[in-house]
Design an enzyme around this catalytic site. Structure first.
Site, PDB file in Angstrom:
ATOM      1  N   LYS A  43       0.815  -1.221   0.000  1.00 39.64           N
ATOM      2  CA  LYS A  43       0.000   0.000   0.000  1.00 39.64           C
ATOM      3  C   LYS A  43       0.849   1.272   0.000  1.00 39.64           C
ATOM      4  CE  LYS A  43      -4.564  -1.196   0.530  1.00 39.64           C
ATOM      5  NZ  LYS A  43      -4.565  -2.618   0.760  1.00 39.64           N
TER       6      LYS A  43
ATOM      7  N   SER B 107      -8.004   1.550   9.196  1.00 39.52           N
ATOM      8  CA  SER B 107      -7.140   1.188  10.321  1.00 39.52           C
ATOM      9  C   SER B 107      -6.123   0.157   9.865  1.00 39.52           C
ATOM     10  CB  SER B 107      -7.976   0.625  11.462  1.00 39.52           C
ATOM     11  OG  SER B 107      -8.597  -0.559  11.032  1.00 39.52           O
TER      12      SER B 107
HETATM   13  C1  LIG Z   1      -5.283  -3.630   0.462  1.00 37.96           C
HETATM   14  C2  LIG Z   1      -4.733  -4.979   0.392  1.00 37.96           C
HETATM   15  C3  LIG Z   1      -5.094  -5.879  -0.640  1.00 37.96           C
HETATM   16  C4  LIG Z   1      -6.120  -5.549  -1.704  1.00 37.96           C
HETATM   17  O1  LIG Z   1      -5.746  -4.454  -2.503  1.00 37.96           O
HETATM   18  P1  LIG Z   1      -6.830  -3.659  -3.355  1.00 37.96           P
HETATM   19  O2  LIG Z   1      -6.072  -2.595  -4.043  1.00 37.96           O
HETATM   20  O3  LIG Z   1      -7.843  -3.123  -2.391  1.00 37.96           O
HETATM   21  O4  LIG Z   1      -7.451  -4.646  -4.288  1.00 37.96           O
HETATM   22  C5  LIG Z   1      -4.483  -7.122  -0.665  1.00 37.96           C
HETATM   23  N1  LIG Z   1      -3.589  -7.486   0.282  1.00 37.96           N
HETATM   24  C6  LIG Z   1      -3.217  -6.665   1.275  1.00 37.96           C
HETATM   25  C7  LIG Z   1      -2.232  -7.140   2.267  1.00 37.96           C
HETATM   26  C8  LIG Z   1      -3.776  -5.377   1.365  1.00 37.96           C
HETATM   27  O5  LIG Z   1      -3.409  -4.571   2.370  1.00 37.96           O
END
Ligand SMILES: *Cc1c(COP(=O)(O)O)cnc(C)c1O
Length: 309
Positions: free
Chosen positions: A51, A75
């Site tokens: 992210k 969160s």
């Molecule tokens: C947010 C997240 C996802 C999914 O990603 P999207 O962009 O919402 O499809 C998958 N794995 C982890 C560990 C995440 O934090």
């Protein structure tokens, strides 16, 4: 729709703030899955998940455009990523979290320098609050997936995979709101379209599966899957068309399959991954990819788990 140029730009923007994560290989998992198994290791990324890529691409633009304050509503991994990068860039960030958020998650946000604001229990309550705070303080709200800069940032993973590994046949990606997979799809399908991209959702969080089937964005009621990064109730309006255009296949995995995959990765590979990452391994282990003796890359999207206290 974003194009590969946006992803190349994102890569340049975020290069000095993130790790280029390794691709691991496992002989034991290869044997179990019947394919050569590789793992793009975003659980080893800064803040413990991918992210940070999208968040950095977006917050950098906010700062360039003179934002003096950042907000997000999460969160989880997105909240931690936004808190971390805002702090790195010297801008205060407030992360709006549910009133019942776990202490460990709040501590992670605080450790990265983020302020906490508690609000309600649903994202329908948190989102407007985070957006309102941003407007009140000359700030920017950073969305978790439905945004071109976020999608382009996550797409840098696709470019890295193609560079790090010569003969990729299949890339397997978890789907929440679709930011991660829409970025990866754009990077791969616009440069090496023969590489297959397969998405994975938990059976109990199959909103994108249903949306593709119905050929329109379809929402599901709340879910309690252990893959807490995949609990979104519907795909994004910007991410979904990318999936409709490019996605080769979408498979579903059960809660039991997710737990077994997470455990197997720990036991055999000594890697700590979270359930949202384990869905890709679960799909491969249970013969759901429809390929054999191919080079398969599972995206391990994050490694943030609560290990007791
Ligand atoms: C947010 C997240 C996802 C999914 O990603 P999207 O962009 O919402 O499809 C998958 N794995 C982890 C560990 C995440 O934090």
């Amino acid at each position: 729709m974003i194009i590969v140029h946006d992803i190349l730009q994102a890569r340049e923007n975020i290069a000095k703030y993130i790790h280029k994560t390794p691709i691991l290989h496992s002989s034991q998992l290869s044997e179990i899955c019947g394919n050569e198994m590789y793992f793009k290791s975003e659980h080893l990324q800064k803040t413990g998940s991918f992210k940070i890529r999208g968040a950095t691409n977006k917050v950098l633009q906010a700062v360039q455009r003179e934002a003096t304050y950042i907000t997000a509503a999460s969160s989880g991994n997105h909240g931690q990523a936004v808190a971390y990068i805002a702090n790195q860039l010297g801008v205060p960030a407030t992360i709006v979290v549910p009133v019942d958020a776990k202490e460990s998650k709040l501590n992670a946000i605080k450790a990265y320098g983020g302020q906490i604001e508690k609000c309600g229990t649903t994202s329908a309550e948190r989102l407007p609050r985070a957006k309102k705070l941003a407007t009140e303080h000359n700030g920017w709200f950073i969305p978790p997936y439905d945004d071109p800069l976020i999608m382009a940032g996550q797409g840098t993973i696709g470019l890295e995979i193609l560079e790090q590994l010569d003969h990729v046949d299949v890339v397997v990606v978890p789907i929440g709101g679709g930011g991660l997979i829409s970025g990866i799809l754009t990077a791969i399908k616009q440069t090496k379209p023969k590489v297959k991209v397969i998405g994975v959702e938990p059976e109990t969080a199959n909103d994108t599966y249903l949306s593709l089937k119905n050929k329109k964005i379809t929402a599901i009621p709340g879910t309690t899957t252990i893959a807490d990064g995949l609990r979104t109730s519907q795909p994004g309006s910007m991410t979904f068309p990318v999936l409709q255009k490019f996605l080769d296949d979408l498979v579903l995995v059960s809660e039991e399959e997710i737990k077994r995959a997470q455990f197997l990765v720990m036991e055999r590979m000594k890697q700590l991954i979270e359930p949202s990452s384990a869905v890709t391994v679960a799909a491969a282990m249970n013969g759901k990819l429809g390929v054999q003796n191919k080079n398969v890359v599972c995206v391990l999207s994050g490694g943030n788990v609560d290990i007791g206290k």
